[in-house]
Design a protein around this motif. Structure first.
Motif, PDB file in Angstrom:
ATOM      1  N   ILE A 200       0.814  -1.212   0.000  1.00 32.14           N
ATOM      2  CA  ILE A 200       0.000   0.000   0.000  1.00 32.14           C
ATOM      3  C   ILE A 200       0.851   1.267   0.000  1.00 32.14           C
ATOM      4  N   LEU A 201       1.956   1.269   0.739  1.00 33.30           N
ATOM      5  CA  LEU A 201       2.749   2.491   0.905  1.00 33.30           C
ATOM      6  C   LEU A 201       3.914   2.609  -0.069  1.00 33.30           C
ATOM      7  N   VAL A 202       4.173   1.578  -0.872  1.00 32.06           N
ATOM      8  CA  VAL A 202       5.351   1.617  -1.729  1.00 32.06           C
ATOM      9  C   VAL A 202       5.256   2.734  -2.764  1.00 32.06           C
ATOM     10  N   LEU A 203       4.043   3.072  -3.211  1.00 30.96           N
ATOM     11  CA  LEU A 203       3.898   4.149  -4.186  1.00 30.96           C
ATOM     12  C   LEU A 203       4.427   5.464  -3.627  1.00 30.96           C
ATOM     13  N   ALA A 204       4.226   5.688  -2.330  1.00 35.69           N
ATOM     14  CA  ALA A 204       4.708   6.926  -1.721  1.00 35.69           C
ATOM     15  C   ALA A 204       6.224   7.046  -1.840  1.00 35.69           C
ATOM     16  N   MET A 205       6.944   5.949  -1.615  1.00 33.63           N
ATOM     17  CA  MET A 205       8.397   5.984  -1.717  1.00 33.63           C
ATOM     18  C   MET A 205       8.854   6.050  -3.174  1.00 33.63           C
ATOM     19  N   LEU A 206       8.035   5.564  -4.088  1.00 34.41           N
ATOM     20  CA  LEU A 206       8.368   5.693  -5.506  1.00 34.41           C
ATOM     21  C   LEU A 206       8.223   7.132  -5.985  1.00 34.41           C
ATOM     22  N   ILE A 207       7.211   7.828  -5.501  1.00 35.48           N
ATOM     23  CA  ILE A 207       6.867   9.137  -6.050  1.00 35.48           C
ATOM     24  C   ILE A 207       7.377  10.307  -5.211  1.00 35.48           C
ATOM     25  N   THR A 208       7.240  10.229  -3.890  1.00 36.15           N
ATOM     26  CA  THR A 208       7.467  11.412  -3.053  1.00 36.15           C
ATOM     27  C   THR A 208       8.901  11.947  -3.102  1.00 36.15           C
ATOM     28  N   PRO A 209       9.953  11.117  -2.935  1.00 36.04           N
ATOM     29  CA  PRO A 209      11.308  11.691  -3.029  1.00 36.04           C
ATOM     30  C   PRO A 209      11.603  12.288  -4.405  1.00 36.04           C
ATOM     31  N   GLY A 210      11.149  11.624  -5.468  1.00 33.86           N
ATOM     32  CA  GLY A 210      11.346  12.161  -6.811  1.00 33.86           C
ATOM     33  C   GLY A 210      10.591  13.460  -7.014  1.00 33.86           C
ATOM     34  N   ALA A 211       9.373  13.533  -6.474  1.00 34.57           N
ATOM     35  CA  ALA A 211       8.588  14.762  -6.585  1.00 34.57           C
ATOM     36  C   ALA A 211       9.254  15.906  -5.821  1.00 34.57           C
ATOM     37  N   THR A 212       9.845  15.593  -4.684  1.00 28.45           N
ATOM     38  CA  THR A 212      10.568  16.609  -3.917  1.00 28.45           C
ATOM     39  C   THR A 212      11.740  17.153  -4.725  1.00 28.45           C
ATOM     40  N   ALA A 213      12.509  16.233  -5.333  1.00 29.96           N
ATOM     41  CA  ALA A 213      13.637  16.653  -6.166  1.00 29.96           C
ATOM     42  C   ALA A 213      13.172  17.432  -7.395  1.00 29.96           C
ATOM     43  N   TYR A 214      12.010  17.070  -7.921  1.00 29.17           N
ATOM     44  CA  TYR A 214      11.447  17.729  -9.109  1.00 29.17           C
ATOM     45  C   TYR A 214      11.184  19.214  -8.858  1.00 29.17           C
ATOM     46  N   LEU A 215      10.886  19.549  -7.598  1.00 28.39           N
ATOM     47  CA  LEU A 215      10.640  20.940  -7.237  1.00 28.39           C
ATOM     48  C   LEU A 215      11.933  21.735  -7.027  1.00 28.39           C
ATOM     49  N   LEU A 216      13.055  21.027  -6.959  1.00 28.35           N
ATOM     50  CA  LEU A 216      14.313  21.690  -6.611  1.00 28.35           C
ATOM     51  C   LEU A 216      15.316  21.746  -7.753  1.00 28.35           C
ATOM     52  N   VAL A 217      15.325  20.751  -8.627  1.00 25.47           N
ATOM     53  CA  VAL A 217      16.307  20.699  -9.719  1.00 25.47           C
ATOM     54  C   VAL A 217      15.589  20.402 -11.032  1.00 25.47           C
ATOM     55  N   TYR A 218      16.321  20.549 -12.140  1.00 28.07           N
ATOM     56  CA  TYR A 218      15.686  20.431 -13.442  1.00 28.07           C
ATOM     57  C   TYR A 218      16.179  19.230 -14.244  1.00 28.07           C
ATOM     58  N   ARG A 219      17.443  18.896 -14.156  1.00 28.87           N
ATOM     59  CA  ARG A 219      17.990  17.809 -14.966  1.00 28.87           C
ATOM     60  C   ARG A 219      17.669  16.454 -14.344  1.00 28.87           C
ATOM     61  N   LEU A 220      17.439  15.457 -15.232  1.00 29.41           N
ATOM     62  CA  LEU A 220      17.004  14.147 -14.768  1.00 29.41           C
ATOM     63  C   LEU A 220      18.027  13.491 -13.854  1.00 29.41           C
ATOM     64  N   HIS A 221      19.323  13.564 -14.223  1.00 27.67           N
ATOM     65  CA  HIS A 221      20.323  12.894 -13.388  1.00 27.67           C
ATOM     66  C   HIS A 221      20.428  13.553 -12.019  1.00 27.67           C
ATOM     67  N   MET A 222      20.215  14.885 -11.972  1.00 28.90           N
ATOM     68  CA  MET A 222      20.232  15.572 -10.674  1.00 28.90           C
ATOM     69  C   MET A 222      18.973  15.232  -9.872  1.00 28.90           C
ATOM     70  N   MET A 223      17.851  15.068 -10.562  1.00 28.90           N
ATOM     71  CA  MET A 223      16.634  14.627  -9.881  1.00 28.90           C
ATOM     72  C   MET A 223      16.864  13.294  -9.191  1.00 28.90           C
ATOM     73  N   MET A 224      17.536  12.378  -9.894  1.00 27.54           N
ATOM     74  CA  MET A 224      17.793  11.059  -9.327  1.00 27.54           C
ATOM     75  C   MET A 224      18.703  11.137  -8.114  1.00 27.54           C
ATOM     76  N   ILE A 225      19.753  11.947  -8.199  1.00 29.51           N
ATOM     77  CA  ILE A 225      20.696  12.068  -7.089  1.00 29.51           C
ATOM     78  C   ILE A 225      20.039  12.715  -5.877  1.00 29.51           C
ATOM     79  N   VAL A 226      19.371  13.855  -6.102  1.00 31.85           N
ATOM     80  CA  VAL A 226      18.716  14.564  -5.001  1.00 31.85           C
ATOM     81  C   VAL A 226      17.575  13.730  -4.441  1.00 31.85           C
ATOM     82  N   GLY A 227      16.797  13.092  -5.327  1.00 31.58           N
ATOM     83  CA  GLY A 227      15.698  12.249  -4.876  1.00 31.58           C
ATOM     84  C   GLY A 227      16.192  11.081  -4.043  1.00 31.58           C
TER      85      GLY A 227
END
Length: 282
Positions: A200-227
């Motif tokens: 039930i909660l795995v979707l939150a860990m799939l989406i939430t850290p990436g969404a947080t990084a999405y608000l802070l950086v623009y490039r995909l590789h930086m999204m992955m690192i920050v996320g």
């Protein structure tokens, strides 16, 4: 303060749990960035719910539940693609149909098994990272390494397909294979996360850290690192809160991850709700 940090590390089960939490934080955030960019959060939800009957069937017949979950997850993506390509049903509707049916089947099977064997299988739903075994840590580590190696090797191809699937097809890339490969990576990531946060909660860990990084950086590789950094910090902090305050570990991890997202949503230098309001008033 020192004792608060060191005390949990004295127990072997906490050492295993923390290592698993770190691995899950890294792999979920990394793969979740693709879901964020492609606006496919519902797909992650579909696959995460669809693994439940595979888990229970694997338990019934006595094979590795990780294998059962993976097979069910991949099979659900095939069914989604089959419904979408063979009818006028849109892909998001196909996802909703499949994940609800698979989840209902999993709940039904769980109920039957628990009635007959008097055992509790609810940890499949919500996770129980504190009971993770050495072999499960190794399984999670292997899955994490496989997913990360594939992403590194195919980063350019996956990035082109993610941002411009038509251009990727025109360039001669096997887009159907890349799409299926991405689905397999998502299924593997969900399987790796099951013990930590559950279906039930795995979707939150799939989406939430990436969404947080999405608000802070623009490039995909930086999204992955920050996320991934947010995923790791959320996992460790959630585990410590779980240990010291006797909280359920999976929900604690997810709530910490959401707290970071909320801070980014409000205070991101470029996209924060409050920072943008302040900039307009100046």
């Amino acid at each position: 303060m020192y004792d608060l940090l060191i005390e949990p590390l004295q127990a072997e089960f906490m050492q295993r749990s923390l290592l698993t939490a770190v691995l899950v934080g890294i792999v979920c955030a990394t793969v979740g960035c693709y879901l964020m960019v492609q606006r496919l959060a519902l797909l992650g939800d579909a696959i995460s719910h669809s693994v439940l009957p595979g888990l229970v069937i694997a338990y019934i017949i006595g094979i590795d539940i990780f294998l059962g979950a993976f097979i069910a997850g991949v099979f659900s993506t095939i069914v989604i693609a089959w419904i979408h390509t063979q009818s006028q049903i849109k892909e998001d509707a196909a996802m909703g149909i499949v994940f609800s049916a698979f989840f209902a089947l999993g709940i039904t099977l769980m109920t039957v098994v628990q009635k007959e064997n008097k055992i509790d299988l609810n940890h499949f739903l919500f996770g129980n990272i504190l009971s993770v075994t050495q072999s499960e840590v190794i399984n999670t580590l292997v899955i994490t390494l496989i997913v990360l190696v594939v992403i590194v090797l195919l980063f350019k191809e996956l990035m082109l397909y993610t941002f411009d699937p038509v251009g990727a097809q025109a360039a001669g890339l096997p887009t159907n294979l890349l799409n299926f490969g991405l689905m397999v990576l998502i299924a593997l990531t969900i399987v790796a996360s099951l013990k930590s946060v559950g279906v039930i909660l795995v979707l939150a860990m799939l989406i939430t850290p990436g969404a947080t990084a999405y608000l802070l950086v623009y490039r995909l590789h930086m999204m992955m690192i920050v996320g991934a950094a947010f995923g790791v910090i959320s996992s460790i902090t959630g585990m410590y809160l779980s240990f010291h305050f006797n909280l359920p570990s999976g929900p604690a991890i997810v709530l910490v991850a959401f707290s970071f997202f909320l801070l980014a949503f409000l205070f991101s230098p470029t996209q924060g709700l409050l920072t943008q309001s302040l900039a307009k008033t100046e």
